[in-house]
Design a protein around this motif. Structure first.
Motif, PDB file in Angstrom:
ATOM      1  N   SER A  64       0.889  -0.998  -0.009  1.00 45.64           N
ATOM      2  CA  SER A  64       0.067  -0.239  -0.009  1.00 45.64           C
ATOM      3  C   SER A  64       0.866   1.162   0.184  1.00 45.64           C
ATOM      4  O   SER A  64       1.782   1.259   0.267  1.00 45.64           O
ATOM      5  N   GLY A  65       0.332   2.399  -0.405  1.00 47.98           N
ATOM      6  CA  GLY A  65       0.914   3.731  -0.351  1.00 47.98           C
ATOM      7  C   GLY A  65       0.863   4.144   1.100  1.00 47.98           C
ATOM      8  O   GLY A  65       1.636   5.178   1.465  1.00 47.98           O
ATOM      9  N   ARG A  66       0.032   3.717   2.074  1.00 43.44           N
ATOM     10  CA  ARG A  66      -0.022   4.023   3.450  1.00 43.44           C
ATOM     11  C   ARG A  66       1.100   3.711   4.186  1.00 43.44           C
ATOM     12  O   ARG A  66       1.876   2.858   3.761  1.00 43.44           O
ATOM     13  N   ASP A  67       1.451   4.522   4.929  1.00 40.12           N
ATOM     14  CA  ASP A  67       2.692   4.276   5.902  1.00 40.12           C
ATOM     15  C   ASP A  67       2.298   2.865   6.863  1.00 40.12           C
ATOM     16  O   ASP A  67       1.120   2.452   6.799  1.00 40.12           O
ATOM     17  N   LEU A  68       3.319   2.406   7.178  1.00 34.84           N
ATOM     18  CA  LEU A  68       3.315   0.908   7.666  1.00 34.84           C
ATOM     19  C   LEU A  68       2.341   0.676   8.938  1.00 34.84           C
ATOM     20  O   LEU A  68       1.443  -0.268   9.099  1.00 34.84           O
ATOM     21  N   LEU A 134      -0.686  15.364  -0.396  1.00 37.29           N
ATOM     22  CA  LEU A 134      -1.752  16.200  -0.802  1.00 37.29           C
ATOM     23  C   LEU A 134      -2.984  15.546  -1.093  1.00 37.29           C
ATOM     24  O   LEU A 134      -2.947  14.691  -1.961  1.00 37.29           O
ATOM     25  N   HIS A 135      -4.114  15.627  -0.178  1.00 30.84           N
ATOM     26  CA  HIS A 135      -5.180  15.114  -0.315  1.00 30.84           C
ATOM     27  C   HIS A 135      -6.440  16.173  -0.595  1.00 30.84           C
ATOM     28  O   HIS A 135      -6.510  16.954   0.196  1.00 30.84           O
ATOM     29  N   SER A 163       4.467  11.686  -7.743  1.00 31.18           N
ATOM     30  CA  SER A 163       3.368  10.849  -8.217  1.00 31.18           C
ATOM     31  C   SER A 163       1.948  11.322  -7.921  1.00 31.18           C
ATOM     32  O   SER A 163       1.784  12.009  -6.968  1.00 31.18           O
ATOM     33  N   THR A 164       0.970  10.836  -8.954  1.00 35.43           N
ATOM     34  CA  THR A 164      -0.244  11.374  -8.592  1.00 35.43           C
ATOM     35  C   THR A 164      -1.129  10.250  -8.587  1.00 35.43           C
ATOM     36  O   THR A 164      -0.776   9.026  -8.969  1.00 35.43           O
ATOM     37  N   GLY A 165      -2.279  10.172  -7.827  1.00 37.95           N
ATOM     38  CA  GLY A 165      -3.348   9.357  -7.719  1.00 37.95           C
ATOM     39  C   GLY A 165      -4.724   9.688  -7.733  1.00 37.95           C
ATOM     40  O   GLY A 165      -4.722  10.868  -7.992  1.00 37.95           O
ATOM     41  N   LYS A 166      -5.773   8.902  -7.114  1.00 31.56           N
ATOM     42  CA  LYS A 166      -6.929   9.720  -7.146  1.00 31.56           C
ATOM     43  C   LYS A 166      -7.244  10.964  -6.069  1.00 31.56           C
ATOM     44  O   LYS A 166      -7.107  10.469  -4.824  1.00 31.56           O
ATOM     45  N   VAL A 201      -3.365   4.715 -10.113  1.00 32.39           N
ATOM     46  CA  VAL A 201      -2.366   4.980 -10.967  1.00 32.39           C
ATOM     47  C   VAL A 201      -0.876   4.392 -10.566  1.00 32.39           C
ATOM     48  O   VAL A 201      -0.315   3.841 -11.410  1.00 32.39           O
ATOM     49  N   THR A 202      -0.695   4.420  -9.241  1.00 29.43           N
ATOM     50  CA  THR A 202       0.578   4.068  -8.560  1.00 29.43           C
ATOM     51  C   THR A 202       0.557   2.614  -8.604  1.00 29.43           C
ATOM     52  O   THR A 202       1.904   1.978  -8.821  1.00 29.43           O
ATOM     53  N   ASP A 203      -0.549   1.691  -9.078  1.00 31.15           N
ATOM     54  CA  ASP A 203      -0.462   0.211  -9.045  1.00 31.15           C
ATOM     55  C   ASP A 203       0.163  -0.088 -10.439  1.00 31.15           C
ATOM     56  O   ASP A 203       0.211  -1.348 -10.878  1.00 31.15           O
ATOM     57  N   GLU A 204       0.048   0.891 -11.433  1.00 39.10           N
ATOM     58  CA  GLU A 204       0.270   0.525 -12.815  1.00 39.10           C
ATOM     59  C   GLU A 204       1.818   0.331 -12.752  1.00 39.10           C
ATOM     60  O   GLU A 204       2.461  -0.787 -13.437  1.00 39.10           O
ATOM     61  N   ASP A 205       2.510   0.860 -11.933  1.00 36.04           N
ATOM     62  CA  ASP A 205       4.142   0.504 -11.803  1.00 36.04           C
ATOM     63  C   ASP A 205       4.356  -0.789 -11.530  1.00 36.04           C
ATOM     64  O   ASP A 205       5.183  -1.527 -11.925  1.00 36.04           O
TER      65      ASP A 205
END
Ligand SMILES: [Mg+2]
Length: 253
Positions: A64-68, A134-135, A163-166, A201-205
């Protein structure tokens, strides 16, 4: 890929000598909510991953992009599922800290982002060990939210990866992404086949580094390089439950 070919790809990965199943968290195992600390988690998906992680020659990971620390609290998983946070910068049991220089850069971009959102209710800046994010999901005026995201993209802070996401723009002090993490995991664990599910989008990596014997599954609409697709988090649950049930059957054959 239609449902029939997704079915047949699943049938084939289940038979891999060593199978690693990796899932994103938000939008994949959990649905979105206005309060990111209170997202509805699909427990059945978590349980299917836990079951997979307990099988021999089978691994289960939430990436995940979340912190652990947040990922551990929100997922509430047992030890059989490896948790990897910050797009791969933080792994279970591997404590890592940013350097002084990285911390300075993170603080500087954090200040600039906070200046950017001043006076705009709903916009927020999240601090993670290696990221400032930034959210704008909670900004009521969607056009204003998009403008704040564009302004953030124009900051170009030195030495940071963007990087960008939703409804997010993320600044990273490290060049790790889901793709580099999956590539490293594949060689470390000698996995024959990887299934990776993600919605953003970050999952495309991650999808991009998968090979012939692997299977990428995109969740929801949007462009993707993944070979498979499911409509929503319930579609994810169906895939994970099927992997758990059929992997069990395969291993006892
Ligand atoms: Mg996601």
């Amino acid at each position: 890929m239609d449902n029939t070919s997704l079915d047949s790809r699943l049938d084939s990965v289940i038979q891999a000598p060593r199978l690693l199943v990796i899932s994103d968290f938000d939008g994949t195992i959990a649905d979105f909510a206005d309060d990111p600390e209170n997202v509805p988690v699909n427990r059945a998906s978590i349980e299917a991953l836990e079951t997979l992680g307990e099988f021999p020659d089978t691994g289960a990971v939430i990436l995940s992009g979340r912190d652990l620390a947040t990922l551990r609290r929100l997922s509430g998983t047992r030890d059989s599922v490896e948790l990897v946070g910050s797009h791969g910068a933080e792994s279970t049991g591997v404590p890592v800290e940013p350097t002084a220089a990285q911390r300075q850069r993170l603080d500087a971009v954090g200040r600039r982002l906070n200046d950017l959102i001043a006076g705009h209710p709903g916009a927020a800046v999240e601090s993670k060990p290696f990221h400032r994010v930034l959210h704008t999901r909670r900004v009521a005026d969607r056009e204003l939210g998009d403008r704040i995201l564009r302004e953030a993209l124009e900051l170009h802070p030195e030495g940071m990866h963007v990087s960008t996401g939703k409804c997010i723009v993320e600044f990273s002090a490290v060049s790790v992404n889901k793709g580099t993490w999956i590539t490293g995991a594949k060689s470390r664990g000698n996995w024959d086949s990887i299934v990776f599910l993600g919605d953003d989008v970050t999952d495309e990596d991650g999808f991009r580094v998968l090979g012939d014997g692997d299977l990428g599954i995109k969740v929801g609409d949007g462009d993707t390089v993944a070979a498979g697709r499911v409509p929503d988090t319930d579609g994810v649950r169906i895939v994970l439950e099927r992997l758990a049930a059929e992997r069990a059957a395969h291993l006892t054959r």
